[in-house]
Motif scaffolding. Structure first.
Motif, PDB file in Angstrom:
ATOM      1  N   LYS A 154       0.837  -1.200   0.000  1.00 25.85           N
ATOM      2  CA  LYS A 154       0.000   0.000   0.000  1.00 25.85           C
ATOM      3  C   LYS A 154       0.874   1.253   0.000  1.00 25.85           C
ATOM      4  CE  LYS A 154      -3.164   2.550   3.017  1.00 25.85           C
ATOM      5  NZ  LYS A 154      -3.896   2.524   4.298  1.00 25.85           N
ATOM      6  N   LEU A 155       1.925   1.258   0.838  1.00 23.01           N
ATOM      7  CA  LEU A 155       2.767   2.443   0.948  1.00 23.01           C
ATOM      8  C   LEU A 155       3.572   2.679  -0.317  1.00 23.01           C
ATOM      9  CD1 LEU A 155       3.845   4.743   2.707  1.00 23.01           C
ATOM     10  CD2 LEU A 155       5.603   3.187   3.542  1.00 23.01           C
ATOM     11  N   SER A 156       4.175   1.609  -0.880  1.00 18.71           N
ATOM     12  CA  SER A 156       5.017   1.797  -2.070  1.00 18.71           C
ATOM     13  C   SER A 156       4.205   2.339  -3.242  1.00 18.71           C
ATOM     14  CB  SER A 156       5.700   0.487  -2.454  1.00 18.71           C
ATOM     15  OG  SER A 156       4.749  -0.468  -2.879  1.00 18.71           O
ATOM     16  N   PHE A 157       2.957   1.835  -3.407  1.00 18.13           N
ATOM     17  CA  PHE A 157       2.114   2.308  -4.507  1.00 18.13           C
ATOM     18  C   PHE A 157       1.717   3.766  -4.287  1.00 18.13           C
ATOM     19  CE2 PHE A 157      -1.844   2.641  -6.982  1.00 18.13           C
ATOM     20  CZ  PHE A 157      -1.407   2.119  -8.198  1.00 18.13           C
ATOM     21  N   LEU A 158       1.418   4.111  -3.044  1.00 14.55           N
ATOM     22  CA  LEU A 158       1.020   5.484  -2.736  1.00 14.55           C
ATOM     23  C   LEU A 158       2.175   6.459  -2.967  1.00 14.55           C
ATOM     24  CD1 LEU A 158      -1.099   7.415  -1.700  1.00 14.55           C
ATOM     25  CD2 LEU A 158      -0.419   6.845   0.635  1.00 14.55           C
ATOM     26  N   VAL A 159       3.382   6.055  -2.592  1.00 14.22           N
ATOM     27  CA  VAL A 159       4.555   6.908  -2.812  1.00 14.22           C
ATOM     28  C   VAL A 159       4.788   7.111  -4.307  1.00 14.22           C
ATOM     29  CG1 VAL A 159       7.066   7.005  -2.580  1.00 14.22           C
ATOM     30  CG2 VAL A 159       5.671   6.378  -0.618  1.00 14.22           C
ATOM     31  N   ARG A 160       4.598   6.035  -5.094  1.00 12.57           N
ATOM     32  CA  ARG A 160       4.744   6.158  -6.544  1.00 12.57           C
ATOM     33  C   ARG A 160       3.740   7.171  -7.105  1.00 12.57           C
ATOM     34  NH1 ARG A 160       6.820   2.346 -10.086  1.00 12.57           N
ATOM     35  NH2 ARG A 160       8.691   1.380  -9.259  1.00 12.57           N
ATOM     36  N   LEU A 161       2.481   7.077  -6.647  1.00 11.38           N
ATOM     37  CA  LEU A 161       1.459   7.994  -7.134  1.00 11.38           C
ATOM     38  C   LEU A 161       1.786   9.439  -6.776  1.00 11.38           C
ATOM     39  CD1 LEU A 161      -1.904   6.118  -6.435  1.00 11.38           C
ATOM     40  CD2 LEU A 161      -0.855   6.591  -8.651  1.00 11.38           C
ATOM     41  N   LEU A 162       2.211   9.663  -5.543  1.00 10.39           N
ATOM     42  CA  LEU A 162       2.543  11.024  -5.112  1.00 10.39           C
ATOM     43  C   LEU A 162       3.744  11.558  -5.875  1.00 10.39           C
ATOM     44  CD1 LEU A 162       1.966  10.662  -1.278  1.00 10.39           C
ATOM     45  CD2 LEU A 162       0.569  11.956  -2.880  1.00 10.39           C
ATOM     46  N   HIS A 163       4.671  10.660  -6.190  1.00  8.15           N
ATOM     47  CA  HIS A 163       5.844  11.072  -6.971  1.00  8.15           C
ATOM     48  C   HIS A 163       5.430  11.533  -8.369  1.00  8.15           C
ATOM     49  CE1 HIS A 163      10.011   9.971  -8.777  1.00  8.15           C
ATOM     50  NE2 HIS A 163       9.967  11.228  -8.406  1.00  8.15           N
ATOM     51  N   ILE A 164       4.528  10.764  -8.999  1.00  8.67           N
ATOM     52  CA  ILE A 164       4.035  11.143 -10.325  1.00  8.67           C
ATOM     53  C   ILE A 164       3.292  12.467 -10.255  1.00  8.67           C
ATOM     54  CG2 ILE A 164       2.411  10.488 -12.149  1.00  8.67           C
ATOM     55  CD1 ILE A 164       3.125   7.549 -11.504  1.00  8.67           C
ATOM     56  N   LYS A 165       2.520  12.652  -9.208  1.00  3.16           N
ATOM     57  CA  LYS A 165       1.776  13.905  -9.036  1.00  3.16           C
ATOM     58  C   LYS A 165       2.721  15.103  -8.978  1.00  3.16           C
ATOM     59  CE  LYS A 165      -1.537  16.260  -6.028  1.00  3.16           C
ATOM     60  NZ  LYS A 165      -0.838  17.535  -6.090  1.00  3.16           N
ATOM     61  N   CYS A 166       3.815  14.949  -8.229  1.00  2.32           N
ATOM     62  CA  CYS A 166       4.778  16.049  -8.100  1.00  2.32           C
ATOM     63  C   CYS A 166       5.493  16.326  -9.413  1.00  2.32           C
ATOM     64  CB  CYS A 166       5.790  15.727  -7.004  1.00  2.32           C
ATOM     65  SG  CYS A 166       5.089  15.679  -5.349  1.00  2.32           S
ATOM     66  N   LEU A 167       5.931  15.257 -10.099  1.00  5.86           N
ATOM     67  CA  LEU A 167       6.685  15.440 -11.338  1.00  5.86           C
ATOM     68  C   LEU A 167       5.826  16.065 -12.434  1.00  5.86           C
ATOM     69  CD1 LEU A 167       8.744  12.115 -11.537  1.00  5.86           C
ATOM     70  CD2 LEU A 167       9.559  14.384 -10.892  1.00  5.86           C
ATOM     71  N   SER A 168       4.560  15.684 -12.493  1.00  7.14           N
ATOM     72  CA  SER A 168       3.683  16.169 -13.558  1.00  7.14           C
ATOM     73  C   SER A 168       2.866  17.382 -13.146  1.00  7.14           C
ATOM     74  CB  SER A 168       2.742  15.045 -13.997  1.00  7.14           C
ATOM     75  OG  SER A 168       1.937  14.626 -12.893  1.00  7.14           O
ATOM     76  N   LYS A 169       3.071  17.868 -11.904  1.00 11.77           N
ATOM     77  CA  LYS A 169       2.323  19.018 -11.386  1.00 11.77           C
ATOM     78  C   LYS A 169       0.811  18.792 -11.519  1.00 11.77           C
ATOM     79  CE  LYS A 169       6.059  22.205 -12.514  1.00 11.77           C
ATOM     80  NZ  LYS A 169       6.467  23.450 -13.214  1.00 11.77           N
ATOM     81  N   MET A 170       0.378  17.593 -11.135  1.00  7.47           N
ATOM     82  CA  MET A 170      -1.009  17.186 -11.246  1.00  7.47           C
ATOM     83  C   MET A 170      -1.875  17.924 -10.225  1.00  7.47           C
ATOM     84  SD  MET A 170      -2.551  13.332 -10.780  1.00  7.47           S
ATOM     85  CE  MET A 170      -1.342  12.645 -11.908  1.00  7.47           C
ATOM     86  N   PRO A 171      -2.976  18.533 -10.620  1.00  5.96           N
ATOM     87  CA  PRO A 171      -3.882  19.180  -9.658  1.00  5.96           C
ATOM     88  C   PRO A 171      -4.502  18.158  -8.705  1.00  5.96           C
ATOM     89  CG  PRO A 171      -4.343  19.910 -11.901  1.00  5.96           C
ATOM     90  CD  PRO A 171      -3.406  18.756 -12.005  1.00  5.96           C
ATOM     91  N   ASP A 172      -4.931  18.612  -7.529  1.00  9.85           N
ATOM     92  CA  ASP A 172      -5.515  17.729  -6.522  1.00  9.85           C
ATOM     93  C   ASP A 172      -6.769  17.040  -7.058  1.00  9.85           C
ATOM     94  OD1 ASP A 172      -3.507  18.768  -5.043  1.00  9.85           O
ATOM     95  OD2 ASP A 172      -4.767  19.850  -3.606  1.00  9.85           O
ATOM     96  N   SER A 173      -7.549  17.773  -7.805  1.00  4.74           N
ATOM     97  CA  SER A 173      -8.800  17.195  -8.320  1.00  4.74           C
ATOM     98  C   SER A 173      -8.530  16.052  -9.292  1.00  4.74           C
ATOM     99  CB  SER A 173      -9.637  18.282  -9.001  1.00  4.74           C
ATOM    100  OG  SER A 173      -8.912  18.885 -10.071  1.00  4.74           O
ATOM    101  N   VAL A 174      -7.498  16.209 -10.132  1.00  2.18           N
ATOM    102  CA  VAL A 174      -7.143  15.145 -11.075  1.00  2.18           C
ATOM    103  C   VAL A 174      -6.624  13.930 -10.316  1.00  2.18           C
ATOM    104  CG1 VAL A 174      -5.651  14.529 -13.021  1.00  2.18           C
ATOM    105  CG2 VAL A 174      -6.655  16.805 -12.890  1.00  2.18           C
TER     106      VAL A 174
END
Length: 963
Positions: A154-174
């Motif tokens: 659960k943690l490793s997948f969540l960290v991956r998602l947050l990493h992608i969010k930061c790199l792509s500057k993904m909005p919270d809603s997306v």
């Protein structure tokens, strides 16, 4: 398996012994074709290597951070379990080696080798609520993403998602929409948060959270504590939030002008004690410290001892934490054309041993002060939350679980000192580091003079620090025309900030001088003055200041009727060819790997100058290379103090300091600064040169500087030979012994020893000799050094072939000498080949084949103490081989004036922390050198003879200065 050794010094015996155990384990459980994946920082478990290569890499580079579960080398994980349809199972889910979540948590929390398995801990006392909560979070984070998931937790997948969010500057809603889609696409039972808000809460609970406080954009007010509810600054009346036409006060949107990030200190300190391994290291300063009178750690210093004496209740429990505070500005955008300065405030836990406390995983970011401008003297506005936290940790403490003793205790913490560059020194101390009283140590007794024509302040008067009877005190002619009867000033006892801490006023040293920046500025001042870069360091203004002060009449400008001024050449003047020679020496320098950056890239020959040097480049230049550049270009009166200054910084930066030697250095640096005053103009003595005189005193109080700077430390056969060659000379016996030992040893083991005598397997293998077929290498790592053969080095920009061996040798005056003298003899060599001999049974020996120079016409020492060697057409030594384990590394710098000769520069491994105890009685028998030693009493010729000076058009200089 105990893995504490992985965080120890890589030069320690325990690390090397445990490394052999790791290699045995890895080659037994995880090898493929007698090769394993190399877990060093450089290879990153991505390259297959042999055992010797893996050993070399792990001693030189160390393990990947957080690689405490050897999954790539056959260790079975016990962290992730799943339940099958047939019931519970102990089958282990394979982890993705890229997602080392345990390592991630360890790095983020500043903890290595954390024992995370609650089931294995035998507790005598239950952990406090915070500690228990943390352990539960760790265990929860090991849940699989969904039942039977082979790839992610659960943690490793969540960290991956947050990493992608930061790199792509993904909005919270997306991000929220993506989470919804993943829950529908993944199998039933997927374990994901419902929103970005919940994901942030998980990270925050794991200790990765922070608090944000709004701040006035003019740095007047922090909306914290009693000011938390205010909507505008009481000082400048600036609104707290950004306003719009519809919302003039900004109270609806509440978008602050400026935000301070605060990372709470207490939970980070608590987690240092949540592992039995880390917790035991937090008491190293009491249980494991070498106590022989030398200073290797802040616990050995007067500051620490004085603090314990002043605060006995705090000192009773060695688990109470001593901290250092460091701060400096940086540009986060990496574009120096953009003026932006963000200020992090970092805390350093000094309870840890030397090989841990100054490493990045243990630095604790406490505050992040945003830009775009530096806070300056208003930094105390932003320090309020940290000061309040430190005050609470002193007065009340915090209940903490000590995993090493399985008990809760009340942990307290105290701040020993602050660390910063010189401008930051002013901000943290409250004392202005500009103007007449810029020196915080001398404070109101600072001796300074404003140079009207040079438009700068100079800081001289170093004769005050000499002994009362020193001859320089009465020397009028070579100084300022006056006798010196003053005394060294006392240290300043009051500063502006941090006095909310009850103990702060009694601290022996509150703000540290940063040796790194002082060394950098001193080096730049010397280089620019000698090269007179852009004509700014010896010009008409400098000479007019001499004339106005009434000193050194021979250097005053001579003006003719045409308005031109002749500037006589100074004693440190270098002509065009000499400046080019100065730079050519640095241009040709090749240093070992990891010793410094490639300095030659920063050297320019036309015009001669040095640009783009970093702080560490100046560190290497000042201590090692600069003396080689000007050793044959400058007169003795200039050269001698400059070489002594380099030696002073070299001794000051040692990782183990002796208080007695520091007393000698205090006296010596005062003499050196006075000698520099005799030859260089007043404009040379900027504040950084003056501060050099205070560094030895501060080191005597606070210990080794690397805790306070901003970088980020061999006889039965002989008897038999003599009996068989009674008529031979002693010199001949020595030769026969060397030539016949191998055959004698083999025959002695086989023929002379009784069959029933027990002989070790290694001894028999050694006697039989090696296999006739050996291995040959071009590079090898041993004793913390990286060596290359001369042939390989010729293709590279670095130099790694220099070798030195110190041997106990019987020295003969001649072949007729019957009374040899045993003494240490240094052999300097150039590495030609690296050979590995196989004796069977897994026993291998590595030999270095070198060209050697030891004594005679090819080795000499000049008047300045430099050792020079000559390898030109050197003859092969009859014994060219040496054990690799016996060597150390040097490098050679070509002497441009003596063809074939090279100056020897010794090196030390970076991880050598000088932790071995010394023989105190033997050390105290040695006599310190006198402070009067090597004082220059001769008159100085300020004007260099045989060289034409410079002619300056004074009318142009005057017009340009007005413009």
């Amino acid at each position: 398996m105990d893995k504490r050794w992985m965080s120890m010094s890589r030069s320690s015996d325990e690390y090397k012994a445990s490394l052999e155990d790791f290699l045995d384990f890895a080659f037994t459980n995880g090898s493929i074709g007698e090769m394993i994946l190399c877990p060093c920082i450089r290879c990153g478990n991505g390259v297959f290597v042999t055992r010797e290569q893996a050993k070399s890499h792990l001693i030189w580079k160390g393990f990947i951070k957080g690689y405490t579960q050897w999954l790539a080398h056959g260790e079975v994980s016990s962290n992730l379990h799943h339940t099958s349809s047939h019931g519970s199972s102990n089958e282990v889910l394979p982890l993705n080696p890229i997602d080392d979540m345990q390592g991630l948590l360890q790095d983020a929390l500043g903890v290595l080798n954390r024992d995370l398995d609650m089931g294995e801990r035998l507790e005598t006392e239950q952990p406090n609520i915070d500690a228990e909560k943390f352990y539960n979070l760790i265990n929860d984070s090991k849940q699989p993403l969904y039942p039977n998931c082979p790839q992610f937790s659960k943690l490793s997948f969540l960290v991956r998602l947050l990493h992608i969010k930061c790199l792509s500057k993904m909005p919270d809603s997306v991000f929220n929409t993506l989470l919804d889609l993943l829950r529908q696409a993944l199998p039933e039972g997927v374990n994901l948060p419902n929103s970005y808000y919940e994901a942030k809460k998980i990270m925050k609970e794991l200790g990765l959270g922070y608090k944000k406080y709004d701040a006035c954009p003019n740095d007047c007010t922090l909306y914290w504590g009693k000011d938390e509810s205010k909507i505008k600054c009481d000082t400048c009346k600036h609104l707290r939030w950004e306003g719009t036409k519809d919302d003039p006060t900004g109270e609806k949107r509440k978008v602050p002008h400026k935000v301070l990030w605060h990372f709470p200190l207490k939970p980070r300190l608590q987690r240092l004690f949540m592992s039995s391994k880390t917790a035991s290291f937090m008491k190293w300063h009491v249980d494991g410290r070498t106590k022989d009178g030398r200073m290797r750690h802040p616990a050995d210093t007067l500051v620490w001892q004085s603090f314990d004496y002043q605060n006995p209740e705090f000192a009773k429990d060695p688990r109470n934490v001593r901290l250092g505070l460091a701060s400096d500005g940086f540009n986060p955008f990496k574009n120096m054309n953009v003026n932006h300065s963000t200020w992090p405030v970092v805390l350093i836990p000094y309870n840890l041993p030397p090989w841990m406390c100054m490493k990045q995983p243990y630095f604790m970011l406490s505050l992040l002060i945003p830009g775009p401008y530096a806070p300056g003297n208003n930094i105390d506005v932003y320090l309020q939350p940290l000061i309040a936290e430190l005050k609470e940790l002193w007065d009340i403490g915090v209940t903490t679980y000590d995993a090493s003793s399985k008990e809760n205790f009340q942990m307290h913490a105290a701040l020993l000192w602050t660390i910063s560059d010189f401008p930051g020194y002013a901000n943290l101390s409250g004392w202005s580091t500009k103007g007449y009283l810029a020196c915080l140590v001398c404070h109101k007794h600072t001796v300074s003079h404003h140079l009207r024509h040079g438009s700068k302040q100079c800081y001289m008067g170093h004769r005050r620090f000499l002994e009362n009877e020193h001859p320089y005190r009465k020397d009028k002619r070579h100084f300022d025309g006056k006798e010196e009867h003053g005394v060294a000033p006392p240290r300043l006892t009051e500063t502006k900030h941090f006095f909310d801490l009850p103990y702060w006023k009694n601290n022996l040293l509150r703000h540290c001088l940063d040796v790194m920046h002082i060394e950098k500025n001193v080096c730049e001042t010397i280089v620019r003055t000698l090269l007179n870069v852009d004509g700014k360091y010896d010009n008409l203004g400098v000479r007019r200041d001499l004339e106005e002060m009434g000193i050194r009449a021979g250097l005053h400008p001579i003006t003719d009727e045409f308005g031109r001024a002749y500037l006589p050449p100074t004693c440190f003047y270098l002509d065009k060819k000499e400046k080019e020679l100065f730079c050519k020496i640095l241009k040709k320098v090749k240093v070992p790997d990891g010793y410094s950056a490639t300095i030659s890239k920063s050297v320019h020959l036309k015009p001669p100058k040095l640009t783009g040097l970093k702080s560490h480049d100046n560190h290497i230049l000042l201590q090692q290379l600069l003396p080689l550049c000007y050793r044959k270009l400058l007169p003795k009166s200039v050269l001698s103090p400059l070489i002594k200054l380099s030696k002073y910084f070299r001794d000051l930066c040692c990782k183990a300091l002796c208080p007695r030697e520091l007393l000698r250095m205090e006296k010596e640096i005062a003499v050196v600064l006075c000698q520099l005053e005799r030859v260089f103009p007043p404009s040379f003595f900027v504040i950084m040169v003056h501060l050099t005189g205070h560094l030895a005193t501060e080191a005597r109080i606070a210990g080794p500087v690397h805790y306070r700077w901003m970088y980020p430390i061999e006889s039965q056969h002989r008897k038999l030979v003599e009996e068989q060659h009674l008529r031979s000379s002693r010199h001949e016996k020595e030769r026969i012994h060397s030539e016949t030992f191998a055959n004698w040893f083999d025959n002695h083991v086989d023929d002379f020893l009784p069959e029933n005598e027990v002989i070790s397997k290694d001894l028999r293998l050694l006697a039989k000799g090696p296999n006739v077929v050996g291995l040959k290498y071009e590079r090898y790592i041993v004793n913390g050094f990286r060596f290359h053969t001369k042939n390989l080095e010729s293709k590279r920009k670095n130099q790694n072939s220099g070798v030195i061996v110190t041997a106990i040798t019987s020295s003969f005056a001649s072949t007729k000498d019957m009374n040899p003298v045993s003494s240490d003899l240094a052999y300097y060599g150039v590495l030609k080949d690296i050979l590995e001999l196989d004796y069977g049974g897994g026993q291998r020996v590595v030999l270095f084949d070198c060209d050697w120079v030891s004594k005679g016409k090819r080795l000499k020492q000049d008047d300045d103490g430099f050792t020079l060697v000559n390898f030109m057409n050197v003859k092969r030594h009859h014994e060219p081989f040496v054990l690799a384990s016996q060597v150390k590394q040097v490098f050679y710098v070509e002497d441009p004036l003596d063809k074939g000769w090279n100056v020897v520069i010794p090196t030390v491994p970076r991880d050598d922390l000088k932790m071995d105890p010394i023989d105190v009685e033997m050390y105290l028998q040695s006599q310190p050198s006198s402070s009067h030693q090597s004082v220059i009493f001769d008159d100085i010729n300020w004007v260099r003879q045989g060289v034409i000076g410079e002619i300056v058009d004074t009318t142009r200089v005057a017009s340009s200065s007005k413009g």
